[in-house]
Motif scaffolding. Structure first.
Motif, PDB file in Angstrom:
ATOM      1  N   TRP A 159     -33.424   3.288   2.622  1.00  0.00           N
ATOM      2  CA  TRP A 159     -34.364   2.172   2.712  1.00  0.00           C
ATOM      3  C   TRP A 159     -33.598   0.889   2.983  1.00  0.00           C
ATOM      4  O   TRP A 159     -32.638   0.607   2.280  1.00  0.00           O
ATOM      5  CB  TRP A 159     -35.188   2.015   1.422  1.00  0.00           C
ATOM      6  N   PRO A 160     -34.051   0.126   4.009  1.00  0.00           N
ATOM      7  CA  PRO A 160     -35.135   0.403   4.946  1.00  0.00           C
ATOM      8  C   PRO A 160     -34.838   1.622   5.821  1.00  0.00           C
ATOM      9  O   PRO A 160     -33.694   2.024   5.987  1.00  0.00           O
ATOM     10  CB  PRO A 160     -35.204  -0.871   5.779  1.00  0.00           C
ATOM     11  N   ARG A 161     -35.904   2.170   6.414  1.00  0.00           N
ATOM     12  CA  ARG A 161     -35.742   3.288   7.343  1.00  0.00           C
ATOM     13  C   ARG A 161     -35.084   2.789   8.628  1.00  0.00           C
ATOM     14  O   ARG A 161     -35.147   1.598   8.937  1.00  0.00           O
ATOM     15  CB  ARG A 161     -37.113   3.905   7.625  1.00  0.00           C
ATOM     16  N   SER A 172     -35.381  -5.132   2.219  1.00  0.00           N
ATOM     17  CA  SER A 172     -34.563  -4.375   1.275  1.00  0.00           C
ATOM     18  C   SER A 172     -34.352  -5.126  -0.031  1.00  0.00           C
ATOM     19  O   SER A 172     -33.596  -4.666  -0.890  1.00  0.00           O
ATOM     20  CB  SER A 172     -33.198  -4.062   1.894  1.00  0.00           C
ATOM     21  N   PHE A 179     -39.936  -0.012  -0.897  1.00  0.00           N
ATOM     22  CA  PHE A 179     -40.841   0.998  -0.366  1.00  0.00           C
ATOM     23  C   PHE A 179     -42.180   1.032  -1.090  1.00  0.00           C
ATOM     24  O   PHE A 179     -43.181   1.501  -0.533  1.00  0.00           O
ATOM     25  CB  PHE A 179     -40.190   2.389  -0.375  1.00  0.00           C
ATOM     26  N   ASP A 241     -38.714   9.654   6.378  1.00  0.00           N
ATOM     27  CA  ASP A 241     -39.970   9.296   5.719  1.00  0.00           C
ATOM     28  C   ASP A 241     -40.720  10.592   5.418  1.00  0.00           C
ATOM     29  O   ASP A 241     -41.254  11.232   6.309  1.00  0.00           O
ATOM     30  CB  ASP A 241     -40.802   8.393   6.644  1.00  0.00           C
TER      31      ASP A 241
END
Length: 322
Positions: A159-161, A172, A179, A241
Motif C-alpha cells: 500500500w499504496p498499490r 500512504s 486502505f 488487490d
C-alpha cells in the motif's frame, strides 16, 4: 451535451477522463491540477481539453453543468461549496472530508437549497449491490432466508498499490490515506446501504511506529441491523488487490469478489455466477455515468449523496480509532 469541469488530475482524475472520452452525454471541457506537469500531460493526451488558471477560475467558467472533484480529501468541501455558489452539480471522490463539521454544514446546505451532489462509490451501480438489496434489503422478501453474518476480507501486496504511485504521499499517510478509507469504505458503503448504519463493537489496528504511515492491518467486529459483521484486512500476499465480501444466510449466500464479480448459491444448488467480473464492471461503470447524467439534469439517480458518504466515513473513522 452536459459539460464537466475536472479539478485534480491524479489517478482518479485520469481514469475519469478516459471513461468520459467519447461519451454520448457527458463531456469534460475544463480541467485543472496544481501540478503543471500533470496538467500539461493531460492536455497533450486530450488536445480538445482546455485548462483553467486555477480551481476557482474553472468553477466560474460559463457553460459548465457539473464539477468532478478528484483532489486529495482536504479541499473537497470548500470546492463543493464554491461549485454550489456557481450553480453546479458535484461528483466528489471519497473520502468525503477531513472536516466533519464543514461536511455537516455542507449537507445542511444541500438539503436547504436542494443542491445536487454525490460521491463516487462505484459499487452503487453494481450488479452485486442490486442482488444484495433484493436478498436482504428493507423491501426484500428474503429469498435466501434470514441473514446470519457478513464478512469482509481485504489483502494488498503493498500500500499504496502500484497503479496508485502517482497519487501522492497523502495516500500512504495516516492523516488522510490508508486502505480503510480508500478500499474498505466501498464495502462499508454496500453494507450500510443494504442494512443501515453499522456500529463498531471491536477494532484492532496495526500502525507503523513512525506515527505517520497508514494502517498495515485491521481486524474488527461490527453489528448492522442486528447482523454480526467481521472485517479482516492486511498487507501481504502476491495480489495487488484481493477483496471478498460474503453474505451468509439461512438458505444460501451471496459473494462479492474482485470488486464487481458476484456469485449466488442456494442451499443444495450449484454456485451461480451472475457474470464475469470484467463484464459486470463495465456494465456498472456505464450505469454509473447514466446516473451521473441524471443527477446533472435533476432527475432521480442512485448515486450516494454526501450524507450517505459521511455516514460511511463515520464508520471508517471509528474503525481506525481502534
Amino acid at each position: 451535451m452536459l459539460s464537466i469541469g475536472v479539478v485534480g488530475l491524479g489517478v482518479m482524475g485520469q481514469r475519469m477522463l478516459a471513461r468520459l472520452a467519447g461519451h454520448a452525454r457527458l463531456r469534460v471541457t475544463r480541467v485543472w491540477d496544481e501540478n503543471p506537469e500533470v496538467l500539461a500531460r493531460a492536455l497533450a493526451h486530450y488536445p480538445l481539453l482546455r485548462a483553467a488558471t486555477g480551481a476557482e477560475a474553472l468553477i466560474r467558467e460559463p457553460g459548465l453543468h457539473g464539477l468532478y472533484i478528484a483532489t486529495p480529501p482536504g479541499p473537497h468541501i470548500a470546492l463543493t461549496e464554491r461549485a454550489f455558489d456557481a450553480g453546479l452539480a458535484v461528483l466528489c471522490e471519497k473520502p468525503l472530508t477531513t472536516d466533519f463539521a464543514a461536511a455537516r454544514a455542507c449537507i445542511e446546505r444541500i438539503g436547504r437549497e436542494q443542491r445536487r451532489a454525490a460521491v463516487n462509490y462505484s459499487l452503487a451501480s453494481s450488479t452485486g449491490l442490486a442482488q444484495l438489496q433484493l436478498a436482504f434489503g428493507a423491501a426484500s422478501r428474503r429469498p435466501l432466508g434470514a441473514l446470519n453474518e457478513v464478512s469482509i476480507e481485504l489483502r494488498f501486496a503493498a500500500w499504496p498499490r502500484p497503479w496508485q504511485a502517482g497519487a501522492g504521499a497523502w495516500l500512504s499517510q495516516r492523516a488522510e490515506g490508508g486502505f480503510a478509507r480508500e478500499v474498505l469504505s466501498h464495502f462499508i458503503f454496500v453494507l450500510q446501504r443494504v442494512l443501515g448504519p453499522a456500529q463498531v463493537v471491536r477494532s484492532q489496528v496495526d500502525y507503523p511506529e513512525d506515527g505517520i504511515g497508514s494502517e498495515r492491518a485491521l481486524e474488527a467486529e461490527l453489528v448492522a441491523a442486528g447482523v454480526p459483521v467481521t472485517i479482516r484486512a492486511s498487507l501481504g500476499g502476491d495480489r495487488a488487490d484481493d477483496n471478498r465480501m460474503l453474505w451468509r444466510a439461512s438458505e444460501g449466500e451471496i459473494e462479492l469478489r474482485d470488486w464487481f464479480g458476484v456469485t449466488q448459491q442456494r442451499q443444495g444448488e450449484r454456485v451461480q455466477s451472475l457474470g464475469d467480473a470484467e463484464t459486470l464492471r463495465m456494465n456498472g461503470m456505464t450505469d454509473q455515468l447514466y446516473h451521473w447524467a441524471a443527477m446533472l439534469e435533476g432527475r432521480s439517480h442512485s448515486l450516494p449523496g454526501f450524507a450517505e458518504a459521511l455516514a460511511v466515513q463515520t464508520t471508517i473513522e471509528a474503525l481506525l480509532v481502534g
